[in-house]
Design an enzyme around this catalytic site. Sequence first.
Site, PDB file in Angstrom:
ATOM      1  N   ARG A  46      29.719  39.389  49.492  1.00 22.08           N
ATOM      2  CA  ARG A  46      30.623  39.796  48.369  1.00 22.08           C
ATOM      3  C   ARG A  46      31.739  40.900  48.845  1.00 22.08           C
ATOM      4  O   ARG A  46      31.430  41.540  49.853  1.00 22.08           O
ATOM      5  CB  ARG A  46      29.737  40.573  47.082  1.00 22.08           C
ATOM      6  CG  ARG A  46      28.747  41.236  47.824  1.00 22.08           C
ATOM      7  CD  ARG A  46      28.083  42.383  47.012  1.00 22.08           C
ATOM      8  NE  ARG A  46      29.324  43.320  46.657  1.00 22.08           N
ATOM      9  CZ  ARG A  46      29.804  44.282  47.483  1.00 22.08           C
ATOM     10  NH1 ARG A  46      29.048  44.288  48.744  1.00 22.08           N
ATOM     11  NH2 ARG A  46      30.861  45.257  47.288  1.00 22.08           N
ATOM     12  N   GLY A  47      32.372  41.491  48.044  1.00 18.38           N
ATOM     13  CA  GLY A  47      33.549  42.456  48.289  1.00 18.38           C
ATOM     14  C   GLY A  47      34.863  41.586  48.528  1.00 18.38           C
ATOM     15  O   GLY A  47      34.570  40.481  49.272  1.00 18.38           O
ATOM     16  N   ALA A  48      35.788  42.118  48.006  1.00 22.25           N
ATOM     17  CA  ALA A  48      36.942  41.194  48.234  1.00 22.25           C
ATOM     18  C   ALA A  48      37.487  40.834  49.764  1.00 22.25           C
ATOM     19  O   ALA A  48      37.559  39.597  49.926  1.00 22.25           O
ATOM     20  CB  ALA A  48      38.274  42.029  47.808  1.00 22.25           C
ATOM     21  N   ARG A  89      35.176  32.473  43.153  1.00 21.13           N
ATOM     22  CA  ARG A  89      35.173  33.552  42.238  1.00 21.13           C
ATOM     23  C   ARG A  89      36.649  33.815  41.845  1.00 21.13           C
ATOM     24  O   ARG A  89      37.492  33.600  42.875  1.00 21.13           O
ATOM     25  CB  ARG A  89      34.575  34.958  42.964  1.00 21.13           C
ATOM     26  CG  ARG A  89      33.147  34.709  43.060  1.00 21.13           C
ATOM     27  CD  ARG A  89      32.411  36.017  43.576  1.00 21.13           C
ATOM     28  NE  ARG A  89      32.407  37.203  42.551  1.00 21.13           N
ATOM     29  CZ  ARG A  89      32.288  38.217  42.859  1.00 21.13           C
ATOM     30  NH1 ARG A  89      31.672  38.575  44.068  1.00 21.13           N
ATOM     31  NH2 ARG A  89      31.939  39.310  41.827  1.00 21.13           N
ATOM     32  N   ASP A 236      39.795  44.846  43.867  1.00 22.73           N
ATOM     33  CA  ASP A 236      39.901  43.222  43.989  1.00 22.73           C
ATOM     34  C   ASP A 236      41.133  42.504  43.811  1.00 22.73           C
ATOM     35  O   ASP A 236      41.418  41.394  44.384  1.00 22.73           O
ATOM     36  CB  ASP A 236      38.755  42.599  43.115  1.00 22.73           C
ATOM     37  CG  ASP A 236      37.187  43.228  43.766  1.00 22.73           C
ATOM     38  OD1 ASP A 236      36.825  44.118  43.283  1.00 22.73           O
ATOM     39  OD2 ASP A 236      36.770  42.287  44.224  1.00 22.73           O
TER      40      ASP A 236
HETATM   41  O1  MRU Z   1      31.548  41.825  42.565  1.00 26.33           O
HETATM   42  P1  MRU Z   1      31.667  42.548  43.861  1.00 26.33           P
HETATM   43  O2  MRU Z   1      30.512  43.254  44.452  1.00 26.33           O
HETATM   44  O3  MRU Z   1      32.123  41.476  44.713  1.00 26.33           O
HETATM   45  O4  MRU Z   1      32.750  43.657  43.603  1.00 26.33           O
HETATM   46  C1  MRU Z   1      33.264  44.271  44.927  1.00 26.33           C
HETATM   47  C2  MRU Z   1      34.210  45.236  44.384  1.00 26.33           C
HETATM   48  O5  MRU Z   1      34.409  45.537  43.270  1.00 26.33           O
HETATM   49  C3  MRU Z   1      34.521  46.136  45.377  1.00 26.33           C
HETATM   50  O6  MRU Z   1      34.876  47.468  44.849  1.00 26.33           O
HETATM   51  C4  MRU Z   1      35.901  45.846  45.801  1.00 26.33           C
HETATM   52  O7  MRU Z   1      35.861  44.648  46.487  1.00 26.33           O
HETATM   53  C5  MRU Z   1      36.636  46.413  46.859  1.00 26.33           C
HETATM   54  S1  MRU Z   1      35.714  46.716  48.116  1.00 26.33           S
HETATM   55  C6  MRU Z   1      36.322  46.360  49.780  1.00 26.33           C
END
Ligand code: MRU
Length: 354
Positions: A46-48, A89, A236
């Site tokens: 997870r994380g963009a 996603r 994201d």
């Molecule tokens: O649902 P997630 O855990 O994938 O969401 C992640 C976030 O919202 C982060 O803040 C975002 O991806 C930026 S982090 C590099």
Amino acid sequence: MRTLEWIPDENVLELIDQRLLPAELVKIRLSSCEQVAEAIRDMAVRGAPAIGVAAAFGMALAACRSEEDSFDGFMKHMRYAADVLVHARPTAVNLAWAVERILEGLNHPGVTRENAFDKVLETAQRMANEDVEVNQRMAKIGAELIPEQATVIHHCNTGALATVDWGTALGVIRMAHEQGKRVHVLVDETRPGLQGARLTAWELSHYGIPYEIITDNAAGYFLQKGMVDVVLFGADRVAANGDLANKIGTYMLALAARENRVPAYAVVPSSTFDLSLSDGTAIPIEERPADEVLQLTWKGRRVAPEEARARNPAFDITPHDLIKAFVTELGLITPPFDEHIPKILQSSAALRRA
Ligand code: MRU
């Protein structure tokens, strides 16, 4: 520590299963694009930026396993893989960005059926390495915004786990700490997935950075008390005018920061900007299963009544006027964002093409 890595001997993608942290550090191996899409959907990764690079390796798995003899048949298979991965996603634009970059790399006269897998893997590896370089560059630029002694509120997880390594907003905190600044982090627990309490806290413990976990709704209290110097988060997807989608709760945090005159910075690589959207209204917001909200237990018992229903938007939109500046690998972007964001991103894209 890399969040995800290609294992060349077996041609598989290995990644840390973030669903199990911090209780267990387990790595899983994926051998098809469908498995990568499932790992993204279920948030094993997870994380963009991390899901973008995972998708690029998902394309490499599709290329590696393709049984098509002709180049046309191969490309049809790759477009199928792109479709599977992009729909895993909806909110983080890095997913489509990564998959498109792989497809573009195949659209060159020198690419043949014989060398196509090598080309895809080479591009995916380059993207993974670039992600780390970009994060380190942002960390250095962002660390200049952190006072010698500072309390920072941080939302969600934006660290090494959310990227290939190092991180975005958490990377800034890590860099400031390594530079000898005395940084204390108030970690938003970030309901409902608890990426803050589980993952950010785990990373901060590793780096030896002092922190305390706070409930998301305590952020306003600390801001109002004058106990916070800086608010940091990632994103994201960022529209051309600076409106941004980030983990649910970012909007309320940014509102409370502005009300209390505390600067809120978004730390965002250029791959997260979506210039096709003029503002944030068209950013698709993922709504995840209600179970993620309802499964919370307290003192060993489920909190919500069995018959309760829930809503679970995973992201919200923070309007651009709540952001003091964007920290990017191309430098700091300040208002007016609708002028500066397209200008800076387009001139860097033109430089890359030249
Ligand atoms: O649902 P997630 O855990 O994938 O969401 C992640 C976030 O919202 C982060 O803040 C975002 O991806 C930026 S982090 C590099």
